[in-house]
Design an enzyme around this catalytic site. Structure first.
Site, PDB file in Angstrom:
ATOM      1  N   LYS A 126       8.568   0.627  -5.451  1.00 41.43           N
ATOM      2  CA  LYS A 126       7.312   1.374  -5.317  1.00 41.43           C
ATOM      3  C   LYS A 126       7.499   2.652  -4.509  1.00 41.43           C
ATOM      4  CE  LYS A 126       5.192  -2.019  -3.204  1.00 41.43           C
ATOM      5  NZ  LYS A 126       6.101  -3.171  -3.367  1.00 41.43           N
ATOM      6  N   THR A 127       8.093   2.507  -3.336  1.00 38.67           N
ATOM      7  CA  THR A 127       8.208   3.659  -2.436  1.00 38.67           C
ATOM      8  C   THR A 127       9.051   4.754  -3.063  1.00 38.67           C
ATOM      9  OG1 THR A 127       7.939   2.280  -0.473  1.00 38.67           O
ATOM     10  CG2 THR A 127       9.000   4.414  -0.163  1.00 38.67           C
ATOM     11  N   GLU A 170       1.199   4.778  -3.318  1.00 37.13           N
ATOM     12  CA  GLU A 170       1.889   3.503  -3.439  1.00 37.13           C
ATOM     13  C   GLU A 170       0.855   2.392  -3.347  1.00 37.13           C
ATOM     14  OE1 GLU A 170       5.315   0.963  -1.038  1.00 37.13           O
ATOM     15  OE2 GLU A 170       5.288   3.157  -0.922  1.00 37.13           O
TER      16      GLU A 170
END
Length: 465
Positions: A126-127, A170
């Site tokens: 995600k990041t 995010e």
């Protein structure tokens, strides 16, 4: 910790003065930064002072070290994370006074309201994917607002209020708070079992990701990894609901297919369709993340050339295989990896890098994160760490959890499938052990979501950097 209950979006202009309990966290400080950028008065407290608190003070926030009921002051809204317990005096005061109390994801949803919102979800990546998409859009001149669960290496920031109409965020599944969002665009990188202290089973994880995908606005865009069976199924369901769905990955039928992946130093090159992409971060998993960002930006109408150039210039997010330094021909990196799949991916990427250098050993220093995760995945952690040549395992970083009897880092060390492993619960002693065993050509990686990140500089100092 338990799953949070989704709430309706509160318009940002109704929040009044906002007080953050735990304002020094990466996610909380980012939301506070954006609010300050929009002229919303902000205060907040944290257990200790930090550079993030200092930055917020410079931007106009009132910050406190320590928690006390009087810190809430004349706030209208109080923002908390799942880690904040009901016994916290500031949260208790807010409840007693009947103030609006929002989970941090609900506060972020308020800021995303009215923008073309892009929510990036997935068990892993995600990041990095959010960071890559943000950098690519910035390079293309889109100037998005963004909120990332980490910090960009280039700017040191994890959030900013851009002038464009896009908002990239995010989306955290750990506590179910990504169900607060109703994005115009969503990315799902993959779905695996994690956070089983909350979800109890993988089936529950999959059900919650399905609910997230259903939150995409009618007529919106859903981008999913074709290589991940659960993400692929989410895309198929989304298409049946009338969403525009685009797939990416190495699967032969992916809309944005990755082929020809080739490691190149501390980076790689690969082809998506007919276009060659280059990255300055290593690993096949980062190539997939970049392809998710590329596909999303192109589908949003951004120039493919500009996106490719932006991705080529991406230098990483903090703690995502971040170079920390070199001493005596020993290189030290830091990784946030805290799930077996993440450890394995970063160790494979590092092996490609080491092979390109002509050989050398990989020394992994791993700190398990959360007692529950260590209990559930101890054997899998050990198997993943077997990809390193030498392994030092620290004790568990508890974060928000109370200890579980019998659950220590030794569970992980015992599961490593070779003899090059030691369990060392003391961080300073671990740094000394690693520095003593390192040889020219070796690569050392500190791995985990806790304070293991502080060992990299100590190891470099001991190596004589």
């Amino acid at each position: 910790m338990s799953l949070v209950t989704p709430v309706e979006v509160v318009p940002a202009d109704r929040l009044g003065r906002v007080h953050f309990v735990g304002i020094g966290g990466a996610g909380m400080s980012g939301i506070a930064r954006i609010m300050l950028g929009r002229g919303i008065p902000v205060s907040g407290s944290d257990a200790k002072d930090s550079d993030l608190l200092a930055d917020l003070r410079e931007l106009g926030a009132t910050t406190y070290v320590g928690h006390a009921a009087e810190h809430v002051g004349d706030a209208t809204t109080v923002v908390v994370s799942t880690a904040i317990r009901e016994t916290n005096p500031e949260l208790a005061a807010a409840r007693e006074r009947g103030l609006l109390v929002l989970h941090r994801a609900a506060a972020l949803a308020s800021l995303m309201d009215g923008r073309r919102s892009v929510a990036v979800a997935g068990t892993h990546g995600k990041t990095t994917t959010t960071s890559m998409l943000t950098v690519a859009l910035q390079h293309a001149g889109a100037d998005p607002s963004y909120c990332i669960g980490g910090q960009l290496v280039t700017t040191g920031l994890g959030a900013a209020d851009g002038s464009g109409d896009l908002f990239v965020a995010e989306a955290d599944e750990s506590d179910g708070s990504f169900l607060m969002f109703a994005p115009k665009v969503a990315i799902v990188t993959n779905v695996e079992a994690d956070h089983l202290d909350n979800y109890a089973s993988f089936e529950k994880v999959k059900e919650t990701f399905a609910r997230f995908a259903e939150r995409v606005q009618p007529g919106g865009l859903l981008v999913v990894c074709a290589d991940d069976p659960v993400a692929r199924a989410l895309g198929e369901d989304g298409a049946r609901r009338g969403l525009t769905v685009r797939t990416y990955g190495e699967a032969a039928d992916a809309d944005y297919r990755v082929t020809g992946f080739t490691p190149q130093g501390f980076g790689s090159r690969f082809t998506v369709g007919e276009r060659e992409l280059r990255l300055s971060v290593p690993g096949r998993h980062y190539a997939l993340n970049a392809t998710a960002a590329y596909a999303t930006a192109v589908e949003l109408g951004v120039s493919a050339d500009a996106v490719a150039e932006g991705l080529a210039g991406f230098t990483g997010a903090r703690r995502r295989l971040e170079p920390k330094g070199e001493a005596g021909d020993v290189r030290v990196f830091d990784s946030y990896a805290h799930h077996p799949t993440e450890l394995a991916a970063d160790l494979r990427a590092t092996r490609d890098y080491v092979s390109g250098l002509g050989g050398g050993r990989i020394i992994a220093v791993f700190q398990p994160h959360l007692f529950s995760r260590t209990k559930f995945f101890g054997a899998e952690f050990g198997a993943a760490l077997g990809l390193a040549d030498e392994v030092v395992v620290l004790d568990v970083f508890p974060a928000r959890e109370d200890p579980i009897p019998g659950v220590t880092g030794e569970l992980v060390a015992d599961a490593v499938p070779h003899d090059g492993v030691v369990y060392e619960p003391d961080g300073n002693a671990a740094a000394g052990r690693v520095a003593a065993m390192a040889k020219p050509g070796d690569v050392i990686i500190t791995m985990g979501a806790g304070d293991v990140t502080a060992l990299g500089p100590k190891i470099l100092e001991l190596l004589g950097a």
